[in-house]
Design a protein around this motif. Structure first.
Motif, PDB file in Angstrom:
ATOM      1  N   GLN A  19      72.747 -72.887  -9.440  1.00  0.00           N
ATOM      2  CA  GLN A  19      72.060 -71.637  -9.760  1.00  0.00           C
ATOM      3  C   GLN A  19      72.010 -70.739  -8.519  1.00  0.00           C
ATOM      4  O   GLN A  19      70.977 -70.629  -7.851  1.00  0.00           O
ATOM      5  CB  GLN A  19      70.643 -71.940 -10.255  1.00  0.00           C
ATOM      6  CG  GLN A  19      70.593 -72.917 -11.417  1.00  0.00           C
ATOM      7  CD  GLN A  19      71.068 -72.309 -12.728  1.00  0.00           C
ATOM      8  OE1 GLN A  19      70.667 -71.194 -13.071  1.00  0.00           O
ATOM      9  NE2 GLN A  19      71.913 -73.022 -13.462  1.00  0.00           N
ATOM     10  N   ALA A  20      73.162 -70.129  -8.195  1.00  0.00           N
ATOM     11  CA  ALA A  20      73.205 -69.224  -7.036  1.00  0.00           C
ATOM     12  C   ALA A  20      73.006 -67.790  -7.479  1.00  0.00           C
ATOM     13  O   ALA A  20      72.324 -67.006  -6.823  1.00  0.00           O
ATOM     14  CB  ALA A  20      74.527 -69.360  -6.304  1.00  0.00           C
ATOM     15  N   ASN A  21      73.619 -67.472  -8.613  1.00  0.00           N
ATOM     16  CA  ASN A  21      73.735 -66.068  -8.978  1.00  0.00           C
ATOM     17  C   ASN A  21      74.177 -66.006 -10.449  1.00  0.00           C
ATOM     18  O   ASN A  21      75.147 -66.665 -10.836  1.00  0.00           O
ATOM     19  CB  ASN A  21      74.815 -65.480  -8.051  1.00  0.00           C
ATOM     20  CG  ASN A  21      75.096 -64.041  -8.306  1.00  0.00           C
ATOM     21  OD1 ASN A  21      75.187 -63.611  -9.451  1.00  0.00           O
ATOM     22  ND2 ASN A  21      75.262 -63.293  -7.242  1.00  0.00           N
TER      23      ASN A  21
ATOM     24  N   VAL B 137      70.476 -71.435 -17.489  1.00  0.00           N
ATOM     25  CA  VAL B 137      70.288 -70.494 -16.378  1.00  0.00           C
ATOM     26  C   VAL B 137      68.808 -70.457 -15.995  1.00  0.00           C
ATOM     27  O   VAL B 137      67.957 -70.144 -16.831  1.00  0.00           O
ATOM     28  CB  VAL B 137      70.773 -69.074 -16.758  1.00  0.00           C
ATOM     29  CG1 VAL B 137      70.565 -68.116 -15.590  1.00  0.00           C
ATOM     30  CG2 VAL B 137      72.247 -69.101 -17.159  1.00  0.00           C
ATOM     31  N   THR B 138      68.528 -70.792 -14.738  1.00  0.00           N
ATOM     32  CA  THR B 138      67.143 -70.738 -14.248  1.00  0.00           C
ATOM     33  C   THR B 138      67.034 -69.930 -12.957  1.00  0.00           C
ATOM     34  O   THR B 138      65.962 -69.822 -12.385  1.00  0.00           O
ATOM     35  CB  THR B 138      66.602 -72.164 -13.974  1.00  0.00           C
ATOM     36  OG1 THR B 138      67.491 -72.820 -13.067  1.00  0.00           O
ATOM     37  CG2 THR B 138      66.496 -72.981 -15.247  1.00  0.00           C
ATOM     38  N   VAL B 139      68.175 -69.384 -12.499  1.00  0.00           N
ATOM     39  CA  VAL B 139      68.185 -68.670 -11.213  1.00  0.00           C
ATOM     40  C   VAL B 139      67.226 -67.479 -11.236  1.00  0.00           C
ATOM     41  O   VAL B 139      66.673 -67.104 -10.196  1.00  0.00           O
ATOM     42  CB  VAL B 139      69.629 -68.246 -10.837  1.00  0.00           C
ATOM     43  CG1 VAL B 139      70.174 -67.179 -11.773  1.00  0.00           C
ATOM     44  CG2 VAL B 139      69.709 -67.787  -9.395  1.00  0.00           C
ATOM     45  N   ASP B 140      66.979 -66.908 -12.404  1.00  0.00           N
ATOM     46  CA  ASP B 140      66.061 -65.773 -12.504  1.00  0.00           C
ATOM     47  C   ASP B 140      64.663 -66.145 -12.025  1.00  0.00           C
ATOM     48  O   ASP B 140      63.984 -65.360 -11.388  1.00  0.00           O
ATOM     49  CB  ASP B 140      65.994 -65.246 -13.949  1.00  0.00           C
ATOM     50  CG  ASP B 140      65.703 -66.362 -14.951  1.00  0.00           C
ATOM     51  OD1 ASP B 140      66.231 -67.482 -14.767  1.00  0.00           O
ATOM     52  OD2 ASP B 140      64.939 -66.138 -15.901  1.00  0.00           O
ATOM     53  N   ARG B 141      64.245 -67.375 -12.276  1.00  0.00           N
ATOM     54  CA  ARG B 141      62.851 -67.733 -11.967  1.00  0.00           C
ATOM     55  C   ARG B 141      62.640 -68.377 -10.602  1.00  0.00           C
ATOM     56  O   ARG B 141      61.525 -68.426 -10.114  1.00  0.00           O
ATOM     57  CB  ARG B 141      62.259 -68.616 -13.062  1.00  0.00           C
ATOM     58  CG  ARG B 141      63.064 -69.854 -13.367  1.00  0.00           C
ATOM     59  CD  ARG B 141      62.447 -70.653 -14.491  1.00  0.00           C
ATOM     60  NE  ARG B 141      62.873 -70.184 -15.801  1.00  0.00           N
ATOM     61  CZ  ARG B 141      62.407 -70.662 -16.933  1.00  0.00           C
ATOM     62  NH1 ARG B 141      61.483 -71.585 -16.944  1.00  0.00           N
ATOM     63  NH2 ARG B 141      62.872 -70.200 -18.084  1.00  0.00           N
ATOM     64  N   HIS B 142      63.719 -68.929  -9.966  1.00  0.00           N
ATOM     65  CA  HIS B 142      63.479 -69.560  -8.652  1.00  0.00           C
ATOM     66  C   HIS B 142      64.552 -69.223  -7.608  1.00  0.00           C
ATOM     67  O   HIS B 142      64.558 -69.815  -6.534  1.00  0.00           O
ATOM     68  CB  HIS B 142      63.316 -71.073  -8.780  1.00  0.00           C
ATOM     69  CG  HIS B 142      64.436 -71.782  -9.497  1.00  0.00           C
ATOM     70  ND1 HIS B 142      65.728 -71.760  -9.039  1.00  0.00           N
ATOM     71  CD2 HIS B 142      64.453 -72.522 -10.626  1.00  0.00           C
ATOM     72  CE1 HIS B 142      66.480 -72.467  -9.857  1.00  0.00           C
ATOM     73  NE2 HIS B 142      65.753 -72.930 -10.840  1.00  0.00           N
ATOM     74  N   ALA B 143      65.456 -68.293  -7.914  1.00  0.00           N
ATOM     75  CA  ALA B 143      66.544 -67.903  -6.987  1.00  0.00           C
ATOM     76  C   ALA B 143      67.397 -69.124  -6.647  1.00  0.00           C
ATOM     77  O   ALA B 143      67.358 -70.135  -7.354  1.00  0.00           O
ATOM     78  CB  ALA B 143      65.991 -67.219  -5.748  1.00  0.00           C
ATOM     79  N   ASN B 144      68.188 -69.015  -5.591  1.00  0.00           N
ATOM     80  CA  ASN B 144      69.092 -70.106  -5.207  1.00  0.00           C
ATOM     81  C   ASN B 144      68.301 -71.113  -4.368  1.00  0.00           C
ATOM     82  O   ASN B 144      67.927 -70.816  -3.235  1.00  0.00           O
ATOM     83  CB  ASN B 144      70.258 -69.523  -4.407  1.00  0.00           C
ATOM     84  CG  ASN B 144      71.275 -70.579  -3.987  1.00  0.00           C
ATOM     85  OD1 ASN B 144      71.032 -71.776  -4.100  1.00  0.00           O
ATOM     86  ND2 ASN B 144      72.420 -70.127  -3.510  1.00  0.00           N
TER      87      ASN B 144
ATOM     88  N   SER C 296      69.557 -74.026  -3.475  1.00  0.00           N
ATOM     89  CA  SER C 296      70.564 -74.894  -2.863  1.00  0.00           C
ATOM     90  C   SER C 296      70.617 -76.248  -3.587  1.00  0.00           C
ATOM     91  O   SER C 296      70.796 -76.279  -4.802  1.00  0.00           O
ATOM     92  CB  SER C 296      70.273 -75.019  -1.363  1.00  0.00           C
ATOM     93  OG  SER C 296      71.303 -75.710  -0.713  1.00  0.00           O
ATOM     94  N   ALA C 297      70.429 -77.354  -2.878  1.00  0.00           N
ATOM     95  CA  ALA C 297      70.595 -78.685  -3.496  1.00  0.00           C
ATOM     96  C   ALA C 297      69.603 -78.944  -4.620  1.00  0.00           C
ATOM     97  O   ALA C 297      69.811 -79.848  -5.442  1.00  0.00           O
ATOM     98  CB  ALA C 297      70.464 -79.766  -2.435  1.00  0.00           C
ATOM     99  N   ALA C 298      68.520 -78.167  -4.683  1.00  0.00           N
ATOM    100  CA  ALA C 298      67.521 -78.395  -5.735  1.00  0.00           C
ATOM    101  C   ALA C 298      67.877 -77.687  -7.036  1.00  0.00           C
ATOM    102  O   ALA C 298      67.257 -77.943  -8.074  1.00  0.00           O
ATOM    103  CB  ALA C 298      66.151 -77.923  -5.255  1.00  0.00           C
ATOM    104  N   SER C 299      68.878 -76.801  -7.018  1.00  0.00           N
ATOM    105  CA  SER C 299      69.047 -75.904  -8.168  1.00  0.00           C
ATOM    106  C   SER C 299      69.525 -76.625  -9.430  1.00  0.00           C
ATOM    107  O   SER C 299      69.015 -76.375 -10.517  1.00  0.00           O
ATOM    108  CB  SER C 299      69.986 -74.757  -7.799  1.00  0.00           C
ATOM    109  OG  SER C 299      71.331 -75.027  -8.110  1.00  0.00           O
ATOM    110  N   VAL C 300      70.479 -77.536  -9.294  1.00  0.00           N
ATOM    111  CA  VAL C 300      70.985 -78.229 -10.497  1.00  0.00           C
ATOM    112  C   VAL C 300      69.903 -79.145 -11.109  1.00  0.00           C
ATOM    113  O   VAL C 300      69.658 -79.089 -12.317  1.00  0.00           O
ATOM    114  CB  VAL C 300      72.297 -78.991 -10.191  1.00  0.00           C
ATOM    115  CG1 VAL C 300      72.657 -79.930 -11.334  1.00  0.00           C
ATOM    116  CG2 VAL C 300      73.439 -78.003  -9.949  1.00  0.00           C
TER     117      VAL C 300
ATOM    118  N   ASP D  73      66.062 -80.499 -15.333  1.00  0.00           N
ATOM    119  CA  ASP D  73      64.718 -80.923 -15.747  1.00  0.00           C
ATOM    120  C   ASP D  73      64.136 -79.956 -16.778  1.00  0.00           C
ATOM    121  O   ASP D  73      63.543 -80.384 -17.776  1.00  0.00           O
ATOM    122  CB  ASP D  73      63.814 -81.014 -14.514  1.00  0.00           C
ATOM    123  CG  ASP D  73      62.423 -81.526 -14.870  1.00  0.00           C
ATOM    124  OD1 ASP D  73      62.333 -82.563 -15.570  1.00  0.00           O
ATOM    125  OD2 ASP D  73      61.440 -80.903 -14.455  1.00  0.00           O
ATOM    126  N   LEU D  74      64.339 -78.662 -16.541  1.00  0.00           N
ATOM    127  CA  LEU D  74      63.802 -77.675 -17.483  1.00  0.00           C
ATOM    128  C   LEU D  74      64.409 -77.875 -18.871  1.00  0.00           C
ATOM    129  O   LEU D  74      63.699 -77.900 -19.880  1.00  0.00           O
ATOM    130  CB  LEU D  74      64.090 -76.261 -16.996  1.00  0.00           C
ATOM    131  CG  LEU D  74      63.522 -75.188 -17.912  1.00  0.00           C
ATOM    132  CD1 LEU D  74      62.059 -74.913 -17.588  1.00  0.00           C
ATOM    133  CD2 LEU D  74      64.318 -73.904 -17.836  1.00  0.00           C
TER     134      LEU D  74
END
Ligand code: ACO
Length: 319
Positions: free
Chosen positions: A246-248, A268-275, A277-281, A286-287
């Motif tokens: 979830q970078a962009n 897609v969750t980048v809207d709520r926590h931005a990038n 890095s290793a936590a994004s996937v 989990d969501l």
């Protein structure tokens, strides 16, 4: 022998920073950030929180969902670019905070691909019989390696953690995984500093050539996703959920278009926590598990790309 995910968990720090709030510090706007990246807000760790604290919260939730205790873990891998300290590893610190004392614990540093690298490593170790239960965590406090006066980078990142508990067994689980790296591209995204002789040496903040990163990310996310699907003999049409790094939002859309995976199959969750890095996937995974989108027997494709450059994908069947 296979490995499969038994439970997931995640954690975002309490403090929420909107684009509008950032626009009071640097010359940017909510419209610019949303339209270029899809990001609306990010969570920022408190001054007294460290990466292992975020990892601990996510891990507790994953262990609870898996129905196992920390003492049962034979392996803890933490993927992070922002460890608590130079050493010991954040995984060892997390192990102590969880109250576990046995098994192996180590960190993986593959930047934004870190969780996929760590998951693939744990899968290989479980399949090889190293242990029965493993905890794999992606946790980051990127806010501490950002230059908050650099509008080109500070708007893109946030802090957070995600975790999964894996178990060995005779049913998949993880069907295939592929990892890649090419250090020739190390300079387009890096933090080119270190600590030496008691002081910071070099530049201790994220630097990035945004356009080059964008093009590279879309190309390799597409390639490695196709590679992992081919090796598992699973068609793109059989993928129920695509969970890319979830970078962009534009990178996710462009990759989905190339792969033939429409937005209805992309998490897609980048809207709520931005990038993060290793936590994004693992945050996105989990969501989608907790909101019921991911169901038993679904094919889930995880893919990530990050500094190094590193990239990789894991295809799994949700059990
Ligand atoms: N607010 C307002 N203007 C900005 C900002 C900002 N936060 N940041 C940069 N700009 C300006 C630049 O100074 C430049 O101005 P200039 O033209 O006067 O020199 C202009 O915006 C650049 O605009 P665009 O070319 O339209 O920007 P672009 O569409 O390329 O978007 C972005 C930039 C968002 C960084 C894009 O290149 C991108 O998403 N790249 C990928 C980066 C990424 O996701 N990195 C995450 C880490 S990588 C990973 O996780 C794999």
């Amino acid at each position: 022998m296979f490995s499969r995910i038994l439970g997931t968990g995640s954690y975002l720090p309490q403090r929420l920073v909107t684009n509008a709030e950032l626009a009071q510090q640097v010359d940017t706007s909510d419209e610019w950030v949303r339209s270029r990246t899809g990001i609306a807000q990010r969570h920022i760790a408190a001054d007294d929180e460290c990466t292992s604290d975020l990892a601990l919260e996510a891990s507790r939730r994953a262990l609870e969902a898996a129905g196992i205790e920390a003492k049962d873990l034979g392996l803890i891998i933490v993927a992070t670019t922002t460890p608590d300290m130079i050493f010991p590893s954040t995984a060892c610190i997390l192990q102590a905070k969880l109250g576990a004392r046995s098994g192996a614990a180590f960190d993986v540093q593959a930047v934004c691909s870190g969780f996929v690298y760590a998951l693939a490593t744990a899968d290989a170790m479980l399949r090889g019989g190293a242990c029965h239960y493993a905890l794999v965590v992606g946790a980051e406090i990127y806010s501490r390696i950002l230059d908050w006066n650099d509008r080109g980078t500070c708007v893109l990142f946030g802090d957070g953690a995600g975790a999964v508990v894996l178990a060995a067994g005779d049913q998949p689980g993880i069907l295939a995984q592929h990892l890649h790296a090419d250090g020739a591209h190390r300079e387009i995204l890096c933090v080119p500093g270190t600590v030496a002789n008691g002081a910071v040496s070099g530049h201790p903040f994220v630097t990035m050539e945004g356009g080059a990163v964008f093009r590279f990310a879309v190309r390799v996310l597409d390639e490695v996703s196709r590679e992992v699907l081919a090796s598992a003999g699973v068609g793109v049409d059989q993928v129920d959920w695509f969970i890319p790094h979830q970078a962009n939002a534009r990178i996710i859309e462009a990759t989905g278009r190339k792969l033939g995976l429409g937005p209805e199959r992309c998490i897609v969750t980048v809207d709520r926590h931005a990038n993060t890095s290793a936590a994004s996937v693992p945050l996105a995974l989990d969501l989608a598990v907790r909101d019921g989108r991911i169901q038993s027997q679904h094919h889930v494709l995880l893919a990530a790309v990050g500094g190094g450059f590193t990239w990789g994908a894991v295809l799994l069947k949700w059990v």
